[in-house]
Enzyme design. Structure first.
Site, PDB file in Angstrom:
ATOM      1  N   ARG A  40       0.853  -1.184   0.000  1.00 57.41           N
ATOM      2  CA  ARG A  40       0.000   0.000   0.000  1.00 57.41           C
ATOM      3  C   ARG A  40       0.888   1.232   0.000  1.00 57.41           C
ATOM      4  NH1 ARG A  40       2.349   1.932   3.737  1.00 57.41           N
ATOM      5  NH2 ARG A  40       0.847   3.619   3.680  1.00 57.41           N
ATOM      6  N   GLY A  41       0.228   2.394  -0.149  1.00 60.31           N
ATOM      7  CA  GLY A  41       0.990   3.632  -0.335  1.00 60.31           C
ATOM      8  C   GLY A  41       1.050   3.884  -1.843  1.00 60.31           C
ATOM      9  N   ALA A  42       0.733   5.125  -2.259  1.00 61.15           N
ATOM     10  CA  ALA A  42       0.515   5.390  -3.680  1.00 61.15           C
ATOM     11  C   ALA A  42       1.681   4.960  -4.594  1.00 61.15           C
ATOM     12  CB  ALA A  42       0.182   6.865  -3.870  1.00 61.15           C
ATOM     13  N   ARG A 102      -7.775  -0.684  -6.704  1.00 59.97           N
ATOM     14  CA  ARG A 102      -8.094   0.404  -5.758  1.00 59.97           C
ATOM     15  C   ARG A 102      -8.288   1.682  -6.588  1.00 59.97           C
ATOM     16  NH1 ARG A 102      -4.433   1.079  -0.500  1.00 59.97           N
ATOM     17  NH2 ARG A 102      -6.331   2.085   0.270  1.00 59.97           N
ATOM     18  N   GLN A 113      -1.764   2.471  10.009  1.00 60.73           N
ATOM     19  CA  GLN A 113      -0.502   2.553   9.257  1.00 60.73           C
ATOM     20  C   GLN A 113       0.545   3.365  10.019  1.00 60.73           C
ATOM     21  OE1 GLN A 113      -3.535   2.904   7.959  1.00 60.73           O
ATOM     22  NE2 GLN A 113      -3.639   2.261   5.832  1.00 60.73           N
ATOM     23  N   ASP A 164      -2.205  10.672  -2.221  1.00 60.42           N
ATOM     24  CA  ASP A 164      -2.618   9.604  -3.143  1.00 60.42           C
ATOM     25  C   ASP A 164      -3.026  10.149  -4.502  1.00 60.42           C
ATOM     26  OD1 ASP A 164      -3.078   8.408  -0.288  1.00 60.42           O
ATOM     27  OD2 ASP A 164      -2.858   6.756  -1.710  1.00 60.42           O
ATOM     28  N   ASN A 188      -5.477  12.226   0.602  1.00 62.03           N
ATOM     29  CA  ASN A 188      -4.549  11.394   1.373  1.00 62.03           C
ATOM     30  C   ASN A 188      -5.374  10.628   2.408  1.00 62.03           C
ATOM     31  OD1 ASN A 188      -1.806  10.534   1.919  1.00 62.03           O
ATOM     32  ND2 ASN A 188      -1.962  11.635   3.835  1.00 62.03           N
ATOM     33  N   LYS A 189      -4.705   9.806   3.178  1.00 62.25           N
ATOM     34  CA  LYS A 189      -5.361   8.947   4.166  1.00 62.25           C
ATOM     35  C   LYS A 189      -6.397   9.691   4.999  1.00 62.25           C
ATOM     36  CE  LYS A 189      -5.103   5.459   4.584  1.00 62.25           C
ATOM     37  NZ  LYS A 189      -6.139   4.619   3.916  1.00 62.25           N
TER      38      LYS A 189
END
Ligand code: MRU
Length: 349
Positions: A47-49, A90, A197, A238, A248-249
């Site tokens: 995960r993570g862009a 995603r 995270q 993201d 973002n998150k």
């Protein structure tokens, strides 16, 4: 030297560090089927862009290798289908689509060559993208570390380190570059509900670099700021729209509002591959909604009554006016972003 990597290509398979198991166990998954890459992206094993982008390119290469046809036209059609399948993994991190566009451009540019040769090119391109991501992040770190003063207390949200990228990290890469430049500072780490995270991954990475940190529940950020204990915030992204609005998150927007209220500069660090110049503002960013069970449960244990309703938006959008600067591999962009980002729009509209 950091003795782990988020993802790599190993002869004919992909190896990735299963982030669902961290920090308890360091387990590398060995993947030979592109459908397992899709599953790894969906379930946040990776995960993570930027890391999702590299995983998508490597997944596409795995898919290409498994195709049986020698006919270039059939190969192109089937490869297109695989890329469309991966694209559905995603929706928010634009790096996923950026990476798939790039490998499809390679396939198109060499469509006249024997299929075996095109497959080799796709495997090579995925590896180039991994390497490039590290280089870009190191440049971003150098460009951005100037915003961290000696002795600063930096707040961050989610995870933006080597785990979330091909290597080095974005927002955490900026902190790492400042640390490697000899500055000493500390970090407030938001735990980042619901999937933690921050608590599981950012603490683990900061600990490996040796940067001192303190973990806080997300809800404590306001109190910590009101006590004058935060000098700046740096987060990742993201997807960033043409006007600088940043997805973002979930929880990032709240951090930005709190920073604004307390007069604390709020920075975003992201490579140009995270910009989506085809959309004018953040209202066009598709925000992933994940299963409510991620909110109502932790490690399979219920936290709420069995019939509790839960909304699980994985991301939020921070309006550009709350962002003091966007750190990229090309330097720190300042508002108004529609002007400062203009030179980088070329070819990405
Ligand atoms: O759902 P995740 O863990 O993939 O979300 C990750 C983030 O929001 C990160 O902050 C973002 O991708 C930047 S990573 C360098």
């Amino acid at each position: 030297m950091i003795p782990y990597c988020s993802i790599c290509w190993d002869i004919d398979k992909v190896k990735l560090l299963d982030q669902r198991q961290l920090p308890r166990e360091e387990i590398y998954l060995e993947i030979t089927d592109y459908r397992e890459i899709i599953e790894a992206i969906r379930t946040l094993a990776i995960r993570g862009a930027p890391a999702i982008g590299v995983a998508a390119a490597m997944g596409a290469a795995l898919g290409a290798l498994a195709l049986k046809t020698e006919d270039p036209k059939e190969f192109a059609d089937q490869f297109g289908d695989i890329c469309r399948e991966i694209a559905a993994a995603r929706p928010t991190a634009v790096n996923l689509f950026w990476a798939l566009d790039r490998v499809q451009a390679v396939a198109r540019a060499h469509a006249g060559e024997p299929v075996a040769q095109v497959k080799e090119r796709l495997v090579a391109e995925a590896q180039v993208m991994l390497k490039e991501d590290e280089t870009i992040n190191r440049h971003m770190g150098q460009a951005g570390q100037v915003v961290i003063p000696e002795g600063a207390r930096v707040l961050t949200h989610c995870n933006t380190g080597a785990l979330a990228t091909g290597a080095y990290g974005t927002a955490l890469g900026v902190m790492r570059a400042a640390w490697e430049a000899g500055k000493r500072f500390s970090v407030w780490v938001d735990e980042t509900r619901p999937l933690l995270q921050g608590a599981r991954l950012t603490t683990w990475e900061l600990g490996k670099i040796g940067i001192p940190y303190t973990l806080i529940p997300d809800g404590a950020a306001a109190a910590v700021m009101s006590k004058g204990l935060v000098d700046l915030a740096i987060v990742g992204a993201d997807r960033i729209a043409a006007n600088g609005d940043t997805a973002n998150k979930i929880g990032t927007y709240g951090v930005a509002v709190l920073c604004h209220h307390h007069g604390i500069p709020f920075y975003v660090a992201a490579p140009l591959s995270t910009f989506d110049f085809s959309i004018p503002d953040g209202s066009h960013i598709p925000v992933e909604e994940r299963a409510g069970a991620e909110v109502t449960h932790l490690w399979g244990q219920p936290l709420a009554p069995a019939d509790a309703a839960a909304l699980n938006l994985a991301f939020d959008v921070t309006p550009n006016e709350l962002i003091a600067g966007i750190i990229t591999e090309k330097g720190v962009m300042r508002p108004p972003y529609s002007s400062s980002l203009k030179p980088y729009r070329h070819g990405k509209d």
